[in-house]
Design a protein around this motif. Structure first.
Motif, PDB file in Angstrom:
ATOM      1  N   THR A  79      -5.295  -0.372   2.514  1.00 13.30           N
ATOM      2  CA  THR A  79      -4.368  -1.519   2.555  1.00 13.30           C
ATOM      3  C   THR A  79      -2.921  -1.022   2.616  1.00 13.30           C
ATOM      4  N   VAL A 118       1.693  -6.246  -3.805  1.00 15.03           N
ATOM      5  CA  VAL A 118       1.894  -7.380  -2.907  1.00 15.03           C
ATOM      6  C   VAL A 118       1.009  -8.523  -3.441  1.00 15.03           C
ATOM      7  N   ARG A 153       7.874   8.246   2.913  1.00 14.49           N
ATOM      8  CA  ARG A 153       7.641   6.997   2.173  1.00 14.49           C
ATOM      9  C   ARG A 153       8.681   6.846   1.072  1.00 14.49           C
ATOM     10  N   ARG A 176      -7.318  -4.080  -6.012  1.00 17.21           N
ATOM     11  CA  ARG A 176      -6.404  -3.617  -7.044  1.00 17.21           C
ATOM     12  C   ARG A 176      -6.296  -4.621  -8.184  1.00 17.21           C
ATOM     13  N   ARG A 223       4.539   2.584 -10.009  1.00 18.67           N
ATOM     14  CA  ARG A 223       3.253   2.430  -9.306  1.00 18.67           C
ATOM     15  C   ARG A 223       2.103   2.823 -10.230  1.00 18.67           C
ATOM     16  N   GLY A 230      -7.406   1.686  -1.852  1.00 19.82           N
ATOM     17  CA  GLY A 230      -6.251   0.868  -2.261  1.00 19.82           C
ATOM     18  C   GLY A 230      -6.608  -0.594  -2.402  1.00 19.82           C
ATOM     19  N   ILE A 290       6.595  -3.502  -1.996  1.00 15.61           N
ATOM     20  CA  ILE A 290       6.242  -2.082  -1.919  1.00 15.61           C
ATOM     21  C   ILE A 290       7.418  -1.201  -2.310  1.00 15.61           C
ATOM     22  N   GLN A 336      -8.888  -9.751  -6.297  1.00 16.28           N
ATOM     23  CA  GLN A 336      -9.244  -9.019  -5.073  1.00 16.28           C
ATOM     24  C   GLN A 336     -10.691  -8.550  -5.125  1.00 16.28           C
ATOM     25  N   ARG A 385       2.044  -0.451   5.722  1.00 16.11           N
ATOM     26  CA  ARG A 385       3.092   0.414   6.315  1.00 16.11           C
ATOM     27  C   ARG A 385       3.159   0.236   7.831  1.00 16.11           C
ATOM     28  N   ALA A 412       5.782  -2.389  -6.699  1.00 20.65           N
ATOM     29  CA  ALA A 412       4.973  -3.503  -7.243  1.00 20.65           C
ATOM     30  C   ALA A 412       3.837  -3.835  -6.290  1.00 20.65           C
TER      31      ALA A 412
HETATM   32  P1  AMP Z   1      -0.855   2.855  -1.380  1.00 18.40           P
HETATM   33  O1  AMP Z   1      -0.618   3.464  -0.052  1.00 18.40           O
HETATM   34  O2  AMP Z   1      -2.312   2.495  -1.615  1.00 18.40           O
HETATM   35  O3  AMP Z   1      -0.276   3.665  -2.519  1.00 18.40           O
HETATM   36  O4  AMP Z   1      -0.076   1.456  -1.397  1.00 18.40           O
HETATM   37  C1  AMP Z   1       1.323   1.385  -1.277  1.00 18.40           C
HETATM   38  C2  AMP Z   1       1.831   0.030  -1.735  1.00 18.40           C
HETATM   39  O5  AMP Z   1       1.263  -1.002  -0.923  1.00 18.40           O
HETATM   40  C3  AMP Z   1       1.470  -0.355  -3.148  1.00 18.40           C
HETATM   41  O6  AMP Z   1       2.367   0.184  -4.104  1.00 18.40           O
HETATM   42  C4  AMP Z   1       1.554  -1.869  -3.083  1.00 18.40           C
HETATM   43  O7  AMP Z   1       2.889  -2.310  -3.093  1.00 18.40           O
HETATM   44  C5  AMP Z   1       1.004  -2.166  -1.705  1.00 18.40           C
HETATM   45  N1  AMP Z   1      -0.473  -2.372  -1.759  1.00 18.40           N
HETATM   46  C6  AMP Z   1      -1.443  -1.587  -1.204  1.00 18.40           C
HETATM   47  N2  AMP Z   1      -2.678  -2.063  -1.463  1.00 18.40           N
HETATM   48  C7  AMP Z   1      -2.500  -3.188  -2.207  1.00 18.40           C
HETATM   49  C8  AMP Z   1      -3.381  -4.135  -2.818  1.00 18.40           C
HETATM   50  N3  AMP Z   1      -4.715  -4.011  -2.722  1.00 18.40           N
HETATM   51  N4  AMP Z   1      -2.820  -5.161  -3.505  1.00 18.40           N
HETATM   52  C9  AMP Z   1      -1.501  -5.294  -3.615  1.00 18.40           C
HETATM   53  N5  AMP Z   1      -0.615  -4.435  -3.101  1.00 18.40           N
HETATM   54  C10 AMP Z   1      -1.089  -3.387  -2.399  1.00 18.40           C
END
Ligand code: AMP
Length: 369
Positions: free
Chosen positions: A211, A239, A313, A268, A325, A265, A233, A272, A216, A237
């Motif tokens: 996700t 989403v 990032r 979370r 995070r 991901g 992001i 979900q 991204r 926080a």
């Molecule tokens: P990641 O690449 O998995 O570390 O995700 C980067 C950011 O994307 C997270 O810090 C969140 O802001 C957002 N994100 C990714 N997956 C989710 C999810 N399942 N629920 C909510 N936000 C998400």
């Protein structure tokens, strides 16, 4: 069967069935409207074909125009909906028929009602060729519905899969595979989920959905979803759930012929996880295991700061965002361990060591499933 990009689709609604449904819609609408001249508003891009065929069948005079909204299906926010092509005529006192190709969640209707809020129309009616009752989440009345269909991804007659399929004169449904292996790869940010998923997807022929990566990608392409997600992001926080769930469902639908998925991901939050279970049930499938990479916090922070030197990032570059995070993980996500443990589906794996060693540990769990 046809192939579009990497997916297979089977015939679902023939050109004749579509023709009949549109004839009936036009007839019923004309009967209701009497001698009144409606303004038919097509919602681009998908509705171009429906509108074209529909107005040819409409037995009386009507006006035709189009709107194009910069909206994303999964977005809940009704604010700041950009109209890429907007209304340019006075609709005061007119009966407006919004004609859609398909209504699924109905989120687009929120934007549509927003657009017409200040137009002083006499009546706003909604018509659609296809309707997915199982996916519909809004209360708006649908005045004219052509064909009700199950909650499956379709293409053709204006509807596309990543740009292809709009020109097909009939409608196709995505081909699903049963007997999937579905894994949730779990662990705090920096645990190595992405790295390991890349090895596991090759080894077990699974589709990897991250996700974070999808967000991204949307941010990079400046989509409405990306703009919305970025604000969360950037702070480290999460989403909002509904946005993420809708996006995840769409990604799974696009890969309906997969042997299975590695979810990275996602989920979370509890909401979900529940929505993922429902999605799997709708595919006659299930989550087979949650495999968690266990890594201590200080190692995570060290790894993410190191990755931030090259990943580009923003959320990897700043120690306080990284710590937020990790905190979000423990506040909101770590509880999911119980969710899967209660179903005997939780497997913890030591996530410290060489990449190869960790792949071996993960494979041992998957092979034993
Ligand atoms: P990641 O690449 O998995 O570390 O995700 C980067 C950011 O994307 C997270 O810090 C969140 O802001 C957002 N994100 C990714 N997956 C989710 C999810 N399942 N629920 C909510 N936000 C998400």
């Amino acid at each position: 069967m046809i192939q579009l990009h990497d997916k297979y689709f089977k015939p679902f609604v023939s050109a004749t069935q579509i023709d009949r449904a549109l004839t009936l819609l036009a007839h019923n609408m004309a009967k209701d409207l009497g001698d009144e001249i409606p303004v038919i508003v097509g919602v681009l891009n998908g509705a171009f074909m429906v509108v074209s065929d529909f107005v040819k069948k409409y037995p009386k005079p009507c006006e035709v125009t189009f709107v194009k909204l910069a909206s994303y299906q999964g977005m809940q926010s009704t604010n700041n909906v950009a109209q890429l092509i907007g209304l340019n005529q006075d609709l005061t006192g007119r009966t407006v028929i919004v004609l859609e190709d398909i209504i699924d969640t109905g989120n687009t209707l929120v934007h549509i009602h927003e657009v017409f809020k200040n137009e002083s129309v006499k009546a706003l009616k909604i018509a659609t060729l296809f309707f997915k009752p199982d996916a519909y989440k809004q209360d708006f009345k649908l005045h004219y519905v052509g064909i009700e269909i199950p909650n499956k991804f379709i293409v053709g007659f204006g509807l596309d899969y990543n740009g292809l399929g709009r020109n097909l004169p009939e409608v196709y449904q995505i081909k699903e595979t049963e007997h999937m292996t579905n894994l949730v790869l779990f662990g705090p940010p920096g645990a190595g989920k992405g790295t390991q998923a890349n090895f596991l997807k090759e080894k077990y022929n699974l589709v990897h959905i991250s996700t974070g990566d999808v967000f991204r990608y949307n941010i990079k392409n400046e989509t409405a979803l990306g703009t919305l997600a970025k604000s969360f992001i950037d702070k480290g926080a999460l989403v909002p759930d509904q946005v993420t769930i809708d996006m995840l469902n769409a990604e799974v639908e696009k890969n309906a012929d997969a042997n299975g998925f590695i979810f990275d991901g996602f989920p979370r939050t509890n909401a979900q996880a529940e929505s993922l279970d429902k999605l799997m049930v709708s595919k006659n499938s299930q989550i087979n295991a949650m495999i968690a990479l266990e890594v201590e916090d200080e190692i995570l922070v060290e790894r993410l700061l190191e990755r931030g030197k090259t990943s580009g990032r923003a959320d990897d570059a700043d120690e306080s965002i990284i710590r937020n995070r990790v905190k979000e993980y423990y506040d909101k996500t770590a509880i999911l361990k119980d969710y899967y443990a209660n179903q005997n589906k939780y497997f913890g794996v030591n996530g410290v060591g060489s990449i190869e060693d960790i792949t071996v540990r993960l494979s041992a769990v998957i092979d034993a499933l």
